[in-house]
Every structure is written in C-alpha cells, then in structure tokens.
Write an enzyme that holds these catalytic residues in place. Structure first.
Site, PDB file in Angstrom:
ATOM      1  N   GLY A   1       0.833  -1.190   0.000  1.00 46.54           N
ATOM      2  CA  GLY A   1       0.000   0.000   0.000  1.00 46.54           C
ATOM      3  C   GLY A   1       0.871   1.244   0.000  1.00 46.54           C
ATOM      4  CB  CYS A   2       0.129   4.719   0.955  1.00 45.98           C
ATOM      5  SG  CYS A   2       0.986   6.274   1.238  1.00 45.98           S
ATOM      6  CG  PHE A   3       6.137   4.807  -0.001  1.00 45.77           C
ATOM      7  CD1 PHE A   3       5.839   6.059   0.484  1.00 45.77           C
ATOM      8  CD2 PHE A   3       6.702   4.712  -1.260  1.00 45.77           C
ATOM      9  CE1 PHE A   3       6.087   7.197  -0.244  1.00 45.77           C
ATOM     10  CE2 PHE A   3       6.967   5.850  -2.007  1.00 45.77           C
ATOM     11  CZ  PHE A   3       6.657   7.093  -1.499  1.00 45.77           C
TER      12      PHE A   3
END
Length: 123
Positions: free
Chosen positions: A7-9
C-alpha cells in the site's frame, strides 16, 4: 535487508518502524521502466513502479519470517491495486526475498488467508 510493498509506503513504513529489531527503513519505488521516477510519475500508473519500503533489520532480534507476518497482518491481500483509499498499480502488494529467505514464502500466512475463505490473494 527486506523489501515490502503493501500500500502507500508511508503507512507501511510506520508499521515496520514499530517492530522491535528493525534498525531503519527507507521508502521508494521498485519495478517499472522509468529511471528515477517522481511520485507524480508513479501515480500516473504509467511507469510500472510499486511503492515499497526497504527494511533494515537485526536477524538476531527479528526474523525475516516475522517481518513477513507483519506484511500479511497489515494489509488486505484480496483487492488488486488497492489498499484502503489508495488505488493504483503503484499500490501493489509484493515482497522481495534474499537467497537465504526464499523458502520462507512457501510457509507464510498467505495460506491462513486462503483457509479463512477471504477470496483470491492478489500479489
């Protein structure tokens, strides 16, 4: 060193920073065809890159298998290119292994998800 995409880092990085034995983390992009892409380029879904977190860890304090458990326990592997409100090919779920750890994914919690009947696992 281990590398994960889930997902979003930024959120993934924070999750791994909380794990005892993790020394450092760094965010970036892997895969794709554009050399040194910007965030804006990656978000167009045209570069083929995924957002990833590189995790430096002390194997005396935390094993790769334990990190893999963190990976599986902290994202929904049943949605393709989506994690929560984040959507795009850059939100792929993936992990990279070293030669020493390549056998571990064969016995990982992915099987737990499948047995629970949550649907197709999409990596």
């Amino acid at each position: 060193m281990a590398t994960f995409g889930a997902g979003c880092f930024w959120g993934v990085e924070e999750t791994f920073r909380q794990v005892p034995g993790v020394i450092d983390t760094a965010v970036g992009y892997m895969g794709g065809t554009t050399e040194n892409p910007t965030y804006e380029e990656v978000c167009t879904d045209k570069t083929g890159h995924a957002e990833v977190v590189q995790v430096e860890y002390d194997p005396e304090q935390v094993s790769y298998e334990e990190l893999l458990n963190v990976f599986w326990d902290n994202h929904n592997p049943t949605t393709l290119n989506r994690q929560g409100p984040d959507v795009g090919t850059n939100i792929a779920r993936l992990f990279f292994t070293t030669l020493k750890s390549k056998e571990i994914p064969q016995k990982n919690p992915k099987r737990k998800w499948i047995k629970a009947g949550v649907g197709k696992i999409r990596l």
